[in-house]
Structures are given as structure tokens and as C-alpha cells.
Enzyme design. Sequence first.
Site, PDB file in Angstrom:
ATOM      1  N   ARG A 230       0.828  -1.205   0.000  1.00 39.35           N
ATOM      2  CA  ARG A 230       0.000   0.000   0.000  1.00 39.35           C
ATOM      3  C   ARG A 230       0.859   1.249   0.000  1.00 39.35           C
ATOM      4  NH1 ARG A 230      -3.209  -1.869  -2.035  1.00 39.35           N
ATOM      5  NH2 ARG A 230      -5.410  -2.206  -1.632  1.00 39.35           N
ATOM      6  N   GLU A 259      -2.803   8.109  -5.730  1.00 37.92           N
ATOM      7  CA  GLU A 259      -2.809   7.443  -7.043  1.00 37.92           C
ATOM      8  C   GLU A 259      -3.877   8.076  -7.917  1.00 37.92           C
ATOM      9  OE1 GLU A 259      -3.059   3.177  -6.558  1.00 37.92           O
ATOM     10  OE2 GLU A 259      -1.387   3.152  -5.160  1.00 37.92           O
ATOM     11  N   HIS A 278       0.286   0.412  -9.935  1.00 35.13           N
ATOM     12  CA  HIS A 278      -0.613  -0.442  -9.141  1.00 35.13           C
ATOM     13  C   HIS A 278      -1.088  -1.653  -9.968  1.00 35.13           C
ATOM     14  CE1 HIS A 278      -3.453  -0.289  -5.426  1.00 35.13           C
ATOM     15  NE2 HIS A 278      -3.197  -1.524  -5.775  1.00 35.13           N
TER      16      HIS A 278
HETATM   17  N1  LIG Z   1      -0.389  -4.098  -5.263  1.00 38.20           N
HETATM   18  C1  LIG Z   1      -1.546  -4.690  -5.344  1.00 38.20           C
HETATM   19  O1  LIG Z   1      -2.243  -4.623  -6.342  1.00 38.20           O
HETATM   20  C2  LIG Z   1      -2.013  -5.513  -4.195  1.00 38.20           C
HETATM   21  C3  LIG Z   1      -2.751  -6.676  -4.437  1.00 38.20           C
HETATM   22  C4  LIG Z   1      -3.198  -7.425  -3.366  1.00 38.20           C
HETATM   23  C5  LIG Z   1      -2.934  -7.006  -2.070  1.00 38.20           C
HETATM   24  N2  LIG Z   1      -2.238  -5.868  -1.868  1.00 38.20           N
HETATM   25  C6  LIG Z   1      -1.909  -5.423  -0.504  1.00 38.20           C
HETATM   26  O2  LIG Z   1      -0.954  -6.310   0.060  1.00 38.20           O
HETATM   27  C7  LIG Z   1      -1.030  -6.263   1.477  1.00 38.20           C
HETATM   28  C8  LIG Z   1      -0.939  -7.647   2.072  1.00 38.20           C
HETATM   29  O3  LIG Z   1      -2.031  -8.445   1.642  1.00 38.20           O
HETATM   30  P1  LIG Z   1      -2.244  -9.937   2.209  1.00 38.20           P
HETATM   31  O4  LIG Z   1      -3.364 -10.506   1.420  1.00 38.20           O
HETATM   32  O5  LIG Z   1      -0.981 -10.654   2.300  1.00 38.20           O
HETATM   33  O6  LIG Z   1      -2.763  -9.579   3.658  1.00 38.20           O
HETATM   34  P2  LIG Z   1      -2.727 -10.517   4.963  1.00 38.20           P
HETATM   35  O7  LIG Z   1      -3.739  -9.962   5.888  1.00 38.20           O
HETATM   36  O8  LIG Z   1      -2.832 -11.957   4.594  1.00 38.20           O
HETATM   37  O9  LIG Z   1      -1.278 -10.263   5.563  1.00 38.20           O
HETATM   38  C9  LIG Z   1      -0.886  -9.066   6.153  1.00 38.20           C
HETATM   39  C10 LIG Z   1       0.148  -9.406   7.213  1.00 38.20           C
HETATM   40  O10 LIG Z   1       0.627  -8.180   7.744  1.00 38.20           O
HETATM   41  C11 LIG Z   1       0.848  -8.380   9.129  1.00 38.20           C
HETATM   42  N3  LIG Z   1       0.887  -7.087   9.797  1.00 38.20           N
HETATM   43  C12 LIG Z   1      -0.141  -6.279  10.145  1.00 38.20           C
HETATM   44  N4  LIG Z   1       0.329  -5.172  10.761  1.00 38.20           N
HETATM   45  C13 LIG Z   1       1.682  -5.295  10.799  1.00 38.20           C
HETATM   46  C14 LIG Z   1       2.712  -4.486  11.311  1.00 38.20           C
HETATM   47  N5  LIG Z   1       2.451  -3.331  11.927  1.00 38.20           N
HETATM   48  N6  LIG Z   1       3.973  -4.917  11.168  1.00 38.20           N
HETATM   49  C15 LIG Z   1       4.257  -6.085  10.544  1.00 38.20           C
HETATM   50  N7  LIG Z   1       3.312  -6.923  10.059  1.00 38.20           N
HETATM   51  C16 LIG Z   1       2.043  -6.511  10.183  1.00 38.20           C
HETATM   52  C17 LIG Z   1      -0.296  -9.263   9.566  1.00 38.20           C
HETATM   53  O11 LIG Z   1      -0.015  -9.949  10.760  1.00 38.20           O
HETATM   54  C18 LIG Z   1      -0.425 -10.205   8.384  1.00 38.20           C
HETATM   55  O12 LIG Z   1       0.311 -11.395   8.588  1.00 38.20           O
HETATM   56  C19 LIG Z   1      -2.316  -5.506   1.777  1.00 38.20           C
HETATM   57  O13 LIG Z   1      -1.973  -4.174   2.075  1.00 38.20           O
HETATM   58  C20 LIG Z   1      -3.077  -5.513   0.462  1.00 38.20           C
HETATM   59  O14 LIG Z   1      -3.953  -4.447   0.354  1.00 38.20           O
HETATM   60  C21 LIG Z   1      -1.755  -5.125  -2.896  1.00 38.20           C
HETATM   61  O1  LIG Z   2      -7.957  -3.216  -7.798  1.00 38.87           O
HETATM   62  C1  LIG Z   2      -6.774  -3.441  -8.026  1.00 38.87           C
HETATM   63  O2  LIG Z   2      -6.327  -3.695  -9.134  1.00 38.87           O
HETATM   64  C2  LIG Z   2      -5.760  -3.413  -6.886  1.00 38.87           C
HETATM   65  C3  LIG Z   2      -6.108  -4.391  -5.843  1.00 38.87           C
HETATM   66  C4  LIG Z   2      -5.136  -4.457  -4.704  1.00 38.87           C
HETATM   67  O3  LIG Z   2      -4.575  -3.260  -4.378  1.00 38.87           O
HETATM   68  C5  LIG Z   2      -5.787  -5.082  -3.515  1.00 38.87           C
HETATM   69  O4  LIG Z   2      -5.680  -4.580  -2.404  1.00 38.87           O
HETATM   70  O5  LIG Z   2      -6.408  -6.152  -3.703  1.00 38.87           O
END
Ligand SMILES: NC(=O)c1ccc[n+]([C@@H]2O[C@H](COP(=O)([O-])OP(=O)(O)OC[C@H]3O[C@@H](n4cnc5c(N)ncnc54)[C@H](O)[C@@H]3O)[C@@H](O)[C@H]2O)c1
Ligand SMILES: O=C(O)CC[C@@H](O)C(=O)O
Length: 526
Positions: A230, A259, A278
Site C-alpha cells: 500500500r 494514485e 498499481h
Molecule cells: N499491489 C496490489 O495490487 C495488491 C494486491 C493485493 C494485495 N495488496 C496489498 O498487500 C497487502 C498484504 O495483503 P495480504 O493478502 O498478504 O494480507 P494478509 O492480511 O494476509 O497479511 C498481512 C500481514 O501483515 C501483518 N501485519 C499487520 N500489521 C503489521 C505491522 N504493523 N507490522 C508487521 N506486520 C504486520 C499481519 O499480521 C499479516 O500477517 C495488503 O496491504 C493488500 O492491500 C496489494
Molecule cells: O484493484 C486493483 O487492481 C488493486 C487491488 C489491490 O490493491 C488489492 O488490495 O487487492
Amino acid sequence: MPKVLVCDSIDSAGIEILSQVAQVDIKTGLPPEELAAIVPEYDALMIRSGTRVTKEIIDAGVQLKIIGRAGVGVDNVDVPAATRKGIVVVNSPEGNTIAAAEHALALMLSLARHIPDANQSVKSGKWERKKFVGTEVYKKTLGVVGLGKIGSHVATAAKAMGMKLIAFDPFISAERADRLGCRLVDMDVLLQEADYITLHIPKTPETANIINAEALAKMKPNARIINCARGGIIDEAALAEALKNGTIGGAALDVYDSEPLGESPLTELGKEAILTPHLGASTTEAQVNVAVDVAEQIRDVLLGLPARSAVNIPGLHPDALEQLRPYLQLAETLGNLVSQLVGGRVESLNIRLQGELANNQSQPIVVAALKGLLSRALRERVNYVNASIEAQERGIRVVETRDANACDYKGSILLQAKGQSEEHEITGTLLGDGEIRITNIDGFPINVSPNQHMLFTRHRDMPGIIGKIGSLLGSFNVNIASMQVGRQIVRGDAVMVLTIDDPLPEGILEEIVKVSGIRKASTVAL
Ligand SMILES: NC(=O)c1ccc[n+]([C@@H]2O[C@H](COP(=O)([O-])OP(=O)(O)OC[C@H]3O[C@@H](n4cnc5c(N)ncnc54)[C@H](O)[C@@H]3O)[C@@H](O)[C@H]2O)c1
Ligand SMILES: O=C(O)CC[C@@H](O)C(=O)O
């Protein structure tokens, strides 16, 4: 037909599912004021990361029942505002896990081998082999911040590439980290030891700017950082500065504070910075996954069924939810019935899960019982999202108990509700075909299938009383569908439940309580 507004680009597989139950309008890229102007018409919103669903949009959405986020992060939705209004917010927690993990790995390898710049150079007619000498990731240390779904997949793949793994995640156990081949360390150690750092944490008040100038200064001068999680968890100005003055070796970002990125010191950097717009979730497979996952949940909620990945109601694994779904209906029906038996305000509710249910996750059943209990007062305003808050605000004391040894039925639910002047209890179970049966009322065994219109009596078990009630109902032209009597001892007290075809006409209840031996009579409607 309900109406769904799709505000961002969503795979057609999701639109097809929604179209089976709703009118679907696709209007992407709407400015906030235009969205606020049309949202009152809609029952559901479906979004990706491009639309912000603010409190203003939620307040304007007077018909909204559900907001579906086709992705993981719901930081673009004001979830507390939605919860207050009883609007379910759902996401797709796993649909794009692999896509995001693979994007992070792609960015790491791109940093190691300067792929984007090398590509650009060849395309501009150059052949600069010396300029793009890279480094191997083999035997380098990868620091994973956040060892959840995406972080774990990245760790597994990096392990297979021969990287050493360290991780910072205060919410997971050392055993889990161990199983992934990661050594859990604190954040300072991770910053100091890692050659690559990859961030996989949500943006929260604790994680905002977790990578700031101070953290960057602790990293190795050749270390590289990847953020595919994020925007806002890295201080972008501090990062640009650290890359410019060589505090760290490189950075690859997929997400930004604001963004689209627009004007930023990051865009002025050279090959030490790789920026993507993204794209973490942007694979064909992930887009189908999240669209189907969220569309199915919107469809279910519009059909009155619970959602499997609601972020503002107790979450359950889909298989567990499937198994529990009939019991949620049972708990809701019992809650509704017992509140009508009590009559006025319920002060406390004891929910006892019996038999095999005693070993189950209780929270969804408790919420369902409260929804039923409050539905007489709040009608459709109460739902799975706000039932607990509404009960708390009304000062209803909720107690959960379990009795795994209660073995009359495989699984049953007993609700005991106490009001100002009355106290009642009701037990129900599910038959093999999932049909609801009331099996006990106030300690009297009974076997009743709940009906839209019912009459409950408490009376003395004596000859003639049932006949008198039957004649009285007949004289008011009320047709009886079924009748059940339950008693504990012969000629003691008894309960009777009549299911009837229509609501009781006015005045008849007063006549029923005048019948000798009748202690109490109440009508109940579902
Ligand atoms: N770039 C993209 O398009 C995209 C796509 C999917 C997800 N994401 C983002 O990726 C991130 C992770 O997603 P996920 O599905 O693995 O989530 P998840 O909930 O499975 O994992 C998140 C992890 O972060 C840990 N966490 C929370 N607070 C913390 C802190 N202060 N310090 C260290 N660890 C901490 C939690 O314990 C957990 O294990 C999210 O922010 C999600 O929005 C981005
Ligand atoms: O909508 C998207 O493409 C980004 C999704 C991603 O940031 C998420 O948190 O799942």
C-alpha cells in the site's frame, strides 16, 4: 429488480453473475460528486482500488446494502461509516494473492538485473552490456515485512531461489515463520540485515510511514526495497532522497501515497527506481478470481443470504459458512420468536449452543440470534453487520454458553430471553433436510415447524380446553393448519402452539385468555 453500480473495470465473469439477479450499470471513473448524485438509486456498489467510497457517498446511498471490493484492501472504503448504516463490506481476500506475490518477485528481479532500463536501452538502439551488470539474489537475505498470504507466497518462492529469509510480523507465531523457512526478527534487525526488503502489510496507523528517513538510514547502502502493498507505508519524499544520495541501493514501487502518482520526485530517478502503476492484482487470472468472488457475495446478499468474506461481520471460511448457514437461519428465527414471547424490551439474552454446535465458531450464530431478536423493533434496519452494535447500544446483556453433551438432537440452539416482566426460553434444531423445528418452549417439549402466523398458549392441562380454543377460532373463521401440545406432567401445566393460515382477527386474543384454564396467550408472526 435490485440495482448494482460497477464503478471500476471489473472482469465480465463478475458482471455475468450480477446480471442474473440485478440490473447492472457500469459507470467507471465517476467524479465523487457524480457518484454521490446517482448512488441513491443503487442497492450495491462494486469497486476496485480506483473508487473512494467515503462517508458522504455512504450517507447518500440510502438503499445501499453491500459494497463489494474486488481485491483485498478496503482502505478506499469508509468501513466504520458503512457498518453504522448496516451496509456489508466484502472483499476478495485471496483472489489476487498469487498475482501480487509474483509482481513483488518480478520487481525484485527487475531491480537485481535492471530489466526495465536495459529494455529501454536496447529499444533506443543501444547495446550497453557493461552498464547493466546485475547481482544475483541467490544467497542474499530477503526481509519480508508482513508474513500473511502474499508475504508467505513470496517467502516460499524466494526460498526456492536460494535466498535467506528473515521476517517481521508481530502477529504471527515463530512456528509459522519456521515452517516457511523464515527467522522472525524485529524491524530494526530486518532493516540492518536485509539485502532486499519486501513489504506485505496493510496500511494502518501503525504502518503509515513505517519506512521513513530513520528506517532508510538503518538499511545497507546497497539494499533495495519493494512495496507492492500500500502507498503511504513508505515516506516517498524520504525514499527519493535516500535513493538520490545513495543511502540505499534501489526501490521498486507499485503503490503510492496518492494514485495516480502524478508529479513526484520518484519519477525523476534513474535505474535505481522502478515504478509500476498499481499492477499487483492485474493478471487475467486474478481479475477473474476477484470479480467472481465479490460478484457472488453481492448476489448472495441481495438474495438475503450471508456473505462469506464480509470485513465488517464475523468472517468464516466458505466451507464453514456453508455448513453453518442453516443454523444462522435457525438462530434468527428463534431470536425473532423469543422476542415476541417476551413482548417488550429484552434485557438479557442467553444463547446456548448444544450438541455438535457447541464445538463451532459461535459468533455468527450469536449475531444471527440478535438480528432475529431485534428485527421486531428495527425491521430491515437490523442486519448481520449492525446487530451486535444495536444490541450493545440497547443495553442487552448477551451471554453465550455451550453444552456439547446435550444430545437430544445433533445440534440445537437454546435462547433464554429476559424482559422487564417476562422471561422465556425456546429451543430449536434442524431436521435432516434442513427444516427448522422448535423442540422446546419454556421447558415443555414440543415439535413445531414455525409458520408465518402462530398462536402460543400456556394453560392448565385439563379436558376440554383444546376443544374450546378450536371452537373459538372457528367462530372467528380462523383456519388451523396444525396444533401441538407439550406438557411435563399429566394435568399440570402445558403449552400449545397452533399454526394458522391468516393473522388472528382483532379481539380474539382477549376471548382466548377468558377461557378457563388459559394462563396466557400470545400471537407470533414471522
Ligand atoms: N499491489 C496490489 O495490487 C495488491 C494486491 C493485493 C494485495 N495488496 C496489498 O498487500 C497487502 C498484504 O495483503 P495480504 O493478502 O498478504 O494480507 P494478509 O492480511 O494476509 O497479511 C498481512 C500481514 O501483515 C501483518 N501485519 C499487520 N500489521 C503489521 C505491522 N504493523 N507490522 C508487521 N506486520 C504486520 C499481519 O499480521 C499479516 O500477517 C495488503 O496491504 C493488500 O492491500 C496489494
Ligand atoms: O484493484 C486493483 O487492481 C488493486 C487491488 C489491490 O490493491 C488489492 O488490495 O487487492
